[in-house]
Design a protein around this motif. Sequence first.
Motif, PDB file in Angstrom:
ATOM      1  N   TRP A  86       0.860  -1.179   0.000  1.00 20.28           N
ATOM      2  CA  TRP A  86       0.000   0.000   0.000  1.00 20.28           C
ATOM      3  C   TRP A  86       0.893   1.225   0.000  1.00 20.28           C
ATOM      4  O   TRP A  86       1.817   1.336   0.806  1.00 20.28           O
ATOM      5  N   ASP A  88       0.284   5.376   0.031  1.00 19.81           N
ATOM      6  CA  ASP A  88      -0.745   6.419   0.184  1.00 19.81           C
ATOM      7  C   ASP A  88      -2.150   5.833   0.139  1.00 19.81           C
ATOM      8  O   ASP A  88      -3.060   6.390  -0.478  1.00 19.81           O
ATOM      9  N   GLY A  89      -2.330   4.674   0.777  1.00 19.11           N
ATOM     10  CA  GLY A  89      -3.644   4.042   0.859  1.00 19.11           C
ATOM     11  C   GLY A  89      -4.056   3.238  -0.363  1.00 19.11           C
ATOM     12  O   GLY A  89      -5.069   2.550  -0.332  1.00 19.11           O
ATOM     13  N   GLU A  90      -3.305   3.309  -1.454  1.00 22.56           N
ATOM     14  CA  GLU A  90      -3.641   2.556  -2.664  1.00 22.56           C
ATOM     15  C   GLU A  90      -2.970   1.181  -2.608  1.00 22.56           C
ATOM     16  O   GLU A  90      -1.775   1.069  -2.347  1.00 22.56           O
TER      17      GLU A  90
END
Length: 123
Positions: free
Chosen positions: A110, A112-114
């Motif tokens: 992950w 930045d949250g992706e």
Amino acid sequence: MLRPPTRLGLLLAVLITLAFPAQAHHGWAWAEDEPTTLTGTITAVRLGNPHGNLTLDVDGTAWTVEVGQPWRNRRAGLEPGDLAEGIEIRVLGAPSRDSDEKRLKAVQLWIDGEAFPLYPDRL
């Protein structure tokens, strides 16, 4: 002097012997079955074949994180520069069976949250 069949047999034996350490290193045999998650900052990067390696600083401890081959990283959606020094990532993966070895085979990252699933069949 060795006869040709003996030389061929010897050559095959040497090649088979050399293949086993490579298989053990690049497969999953060295890793635990139970996954773990790490979060840290990339401090070193070596991408390429047979797989990429990141050094990840996790609370002051350096972990070696195996990521995919270049084609696997692209298939997961990673772009050039996504895995670079100074980037903070979270990694789900299989840690080494040797608890003294700070090494993890990444299944998903992950940034930045992706999410970037490297081995979706292992999620």
